[in-house]
Write a protein that holds these residues in place. Structure first.
Motif, PDB file in Angstrom:
ATOM      1  N   ARG A  59     -68.396  48.334  84.361  1.00 34.57           N
ATOM      2  CA  ARG A  59     -67.927  47.093  84.207  1.00 34.57           C
ATOM      3  C   ARG A  59     -68.895  46.018  84.548  1.00 34.57           C
ATOM      4  O   ARG A  59     -68.642  44.733  84.728  1.00 34.57           O
ATOM      5  CB  ARG A  59     -66.593  46.872  84.934  1.00 34.57           C
ATOM      6  N   ILE A  60     -70.055  46.597  84.971  1.00 33.97           N
ATOM      7  CA  ILE A  60     -71.329  45.360  85.375  1.00 33.97           C
ATOM      8  C   ILE A  60     -71.663  44.597  83.826  1.00 33.97           C
ATOM      9  O   ILE A  60     -72.013  45.304  82.863  1.00 33.97           O
ATOM     10  CB  ILE A  60     -72.371  46.071  85.870  1.00 33.97           C
ATOM     11  N   VAL A  85     -74.370  53.968  83.756  1.00 35.92           N
ATOM     12  CA  VAL A  85     -73.296  54.648  82.834  1.00 35.92           C
ATOM     13  C   VAL A  85     -73.675  54.588  81.381  1.00 35.92           C
ATOM     14  O   VAL A  85     -73.968  53.380  80.845  1.00 35.92           O
ATOM     15  CB  VAL A  85     -72.025  54.082  82.883  1.00 35.92           C
ATOM     16  N   ALA A  86     -74.036  55.826  80.557  1.00 39.19           N
ATOM     17  CA  ALA A  86     -74.477  55.846  79.345  1.00 39.19           C
ATOM     18  C   ALA A  86     -73.669  54.975  78.406  1.00 39.19           C
ATOM     19  O   ALA A  86     -72.260  55.175  78.578  1.00 39.19           O
ATOM     20  CB  ALA A  86     -74.718  57.360  78.685  1.00 39.19           C
ATOM     21  N   PRO A  90     -75.607  47.343  81.364  1.00 42.11           N
ATOM     22  CA  PRO A  90     -75.337  45.675  81.402  1.00 42.11           C
ATOM     23  C   PRO A  90     -76.637  45.209  80.632  1.00 42.11           C
ATOM     24  O   PRO A  90     -77.695  45.828  80.556  1.00 42.11           O
ATOM     25  CB  PRO A  90     -75.214  45.354  82.704  1.00 42.11           C
ATOM     26  N   VAL A  91     -76.430  43.888  80.515  1.00 40.57           N
ATOM     27  CA  VAL A  91     -77.815  42.961  80.167  1.00 40.57           C
ATOM     28  C   VAL A  91     -78.523  43.164  81.655  1.00 40.57           C
ATOM     29  O   VAL A  91     -77.964  43.088  82.621  1.00 40.57           O
ATOM     30  CB  VAL A  91     -77.188  41.604  80.011  1.00 40.57           C
ATOM     31  N   ALA A 112     -70.258  41.285  87.380  1.00 43.84           N
ATOM     32  CA  ALA A 112     -69.210  42.227  86.952  1.00 43.84           C
ATOM     33  C   ALA A 112     -67.856  41.833  86.865  1.00 43.84           C
ATOM     34  O   ALA A 112     -67.333  41.114  87.518  1.00 43.84           O
ATOM     35  CB  ALA A 112     -69.213  43.469  87.958  1.00 43.84           C
ATOM     36  N   ALA A 113     -67.249  42.438  85.741  1.00 41.75           N
ATOM     37  CA  ALA A 113     -65.746  42.346  85.577  1.00 41.75           C
ATOM     38  C   ALA A 113     -64.837  42.979  86.519  1.00 41.75           C
ATOM     39  O   ALA A 113     -65.421  44.213  87.073  1.00 41.75           O
ATOM     40  CB  ALA A 113     -65.495  42.704  84.206  1.00 41.75           C
ATOM     41  N   VAL A 114     -64.020  42.621  87.129  1.00 44.70           N
ATOM     42  CA  VAL A 114     -63.117  43.091  88.118  1.00 44.70           C
ATOM     43  C   VAL A 114     -62.462  44.180  87.227  1.00 44.70           C
ATOM     44  O   VAL A 114     -61.960  44.246  86.087  1.00 44.70           O
ATOM     45  CB  VAL A 114     -62.057  42.259  88.722  1.00 44.70           C
TER      46      VAL A 114
END
Length: 114
Positions: A59-60, A85-86, A90-91, A112-114
């Motif tokens: 979620r990053i 994580v493949a 993130p950007v 990151a999103a919660v």
């Protein structure tokens, strides 16, 4: 909207959460280690913080990596590639910077999103 500041001090907060978004900067605890180990240590801290807040590394949204020495880029990437994580990377940008503690080889800032 509520802004949650976790472990706030006079100059910074360890974590800020606003609008279901987490802002965090991790620094290594293993200051005698090489860049690979410092990166892995910092990423483990990010994992623990995200889990504590009900999120996780897929979620990053954004990561900024600060390296003290550009020669450590490959070692940092080796730790990062084993961790990310493949399909959920993130950007990301990596910047060479003089870090405030000479023992730091890396700092990692994430959103990151919660």
């Amino acid at each position: 909207m509520t802004i949650l500041r976790i472990d706030a001090e006079a100059r910074w907060s360890d974590v800020v959460v606003h609008n279901q978004t987490i802002y965090y900067t991790g620094v290594p605890e293993n200051l005698d280690a090489d860049a690979f180990e410092q990166t892995a240590n910092t990423l483990a801290q990010i994992d623990a913080m995200l889990e504590k807040l009900g999120s996780e590394k897929s979620r990053i949204l954004d990561a900024t990596i600060f390296l003290a020495n550009k020669d450590d880029f490959a070692a940092m990437n080796k730790a990062w590639d084993a961790w990310v994580v493949a399909g959920h990377a993130p950007v990301r940008c990596t910047v060479q910077a003089t870090l405030m503690k000479p023992e730091y080889k890396v700092e990692i800032k994430i959103i990151a999103a919660v």
